[in-house]
Design an enzyme around this catalytic site. Structure first.
Site, short mmCIF file in Angstrom:
data_model
loop_
_atom_site.label_atom_id
_atom_site.label_comp_id
_atom_site.label_asym_id
_atom_site.label_seq_id
_atom_site.Cartn_x
_atom_site.Cartn_y
_atom_site.Cartn_z
N GLN A 78 0.80 -1.54 -0.60
CA GLN A 78 -0.02 -0.23 -0.16
C GLN A 78 0.67 1.24 -0.35
O GLN A 78 1.06 1.69 1.21
CB GLN A 78 -0.74 -0.04 1.17
CG GLN A 78 -1.45 0.96 1.53
CD GLN A 78 -3.11 0.40 0.55
OE1 GLN A 78 -3.73 -0.47 0.68
NE2 GLN A 78 -3.69 1.54 -0.21
N PHE A 79 1.13 1.45 -1.14
CA PHE A 79 2.36 2.81 -1.61
C PHE A 79 1.32 3.76 -0.83
O PHE A 79 2.24 5.46 -0.46
CB PHE A 79 2.95 2.92 -3.05
CG PHE A 79 1.80 3.95 -3.83
CD1 PHE A 79 2.00 5.57 -3.93
CD2 PHE A 79 0.44 2.91 -4.83
CE1 PHE A 79 1.31 4.92 -4.89
CE2 PHE A 79 0.63 2.58 -5.05
CZ PHE A 79 0.06 4.36 -5.27
N THR A 80 0.42 3.58 -0.98
CA THR A 80 -0.57 5.31 -0.38
C THR A 80 -0.51 6.16 1.27
O THR A 80 -1.10 6.97 1.44
CB THR A 80 -1.87 5.52 -1.06
OG1 THR A 80 -2.58 3.97 -0.31
CG2 THR A 80 -2.53 5.11 -2.34
#
Length: 150
Positions: A78-80
């Site tokens: 989950q890079f966000t």
């Protein structure tokens, strides 16, 4: 490394209409990695998550770990979680780790968590457009950041 840990009754990840992974009772872990993260961050986070006592005991007191309840785990990249939102309304992802740095750490995290809980860990697919379904149990949601261990 940042993690959002959710106690779930069940969870699954679907990619291009195909179910990639599914779990029953356990933890859905959304994992964000930045370029400063390393294997020490992996070790600390795995140890904390594996021992996290957020499952109810016989008195419904959060006193049991994922190991104690024979739970499962699903880890989704989950890079966000590294969104920068200070300027304007469109987030920037400049703090998120590069693929070259993040993919190996994601894989090591999943392997070490699997070893820690004694079960194969379900995964998403790094960089894919994933659909994540879950039934949050409680709800119980914990956020951890290896840069904020205190």
């Amino acid at each position: 490394m940042r993690a959002v840990i959710q106690r779930v009754s069940h969870a699954c990840v679907t990619i291009d209409g195909q179910k990639k992974s599914a779990i029953g009772k356990g933890l859905l872990i959304l994992l964000g990695i930045c370029n400063e993260d390393n294997s020490e961050d992996v070790d600390w986070l795995v140890k904390k998550i594996a021992a996290l006592r957020i499952f109810g005991d016989e008195n419904e007191v959060m006193n049991l770990s994922i190991q104690d309840v024979d739970g499962e785990a699903l880890v989704v990249s989950q890079f966000t979680l590294y969104a920068s939102y200070k300027k304007g309304n469109r987030p920037s992802w400049y703090r998120a780790g590069s693929h070259e740095h993040s993919i190996p750490l994601y894989e090591v995290f999943c392997t070490r968590l699997s070893e820690a809980i004694g079960k194969t860990v379900g995964t998403g697919e790094f960089g894919a457009d994933m659909k994540v379904e879950l039934l949050n149990d409680g709800p119980v949601t914990i956020c951890m950041d290896t840069k904020n261990k205190e």
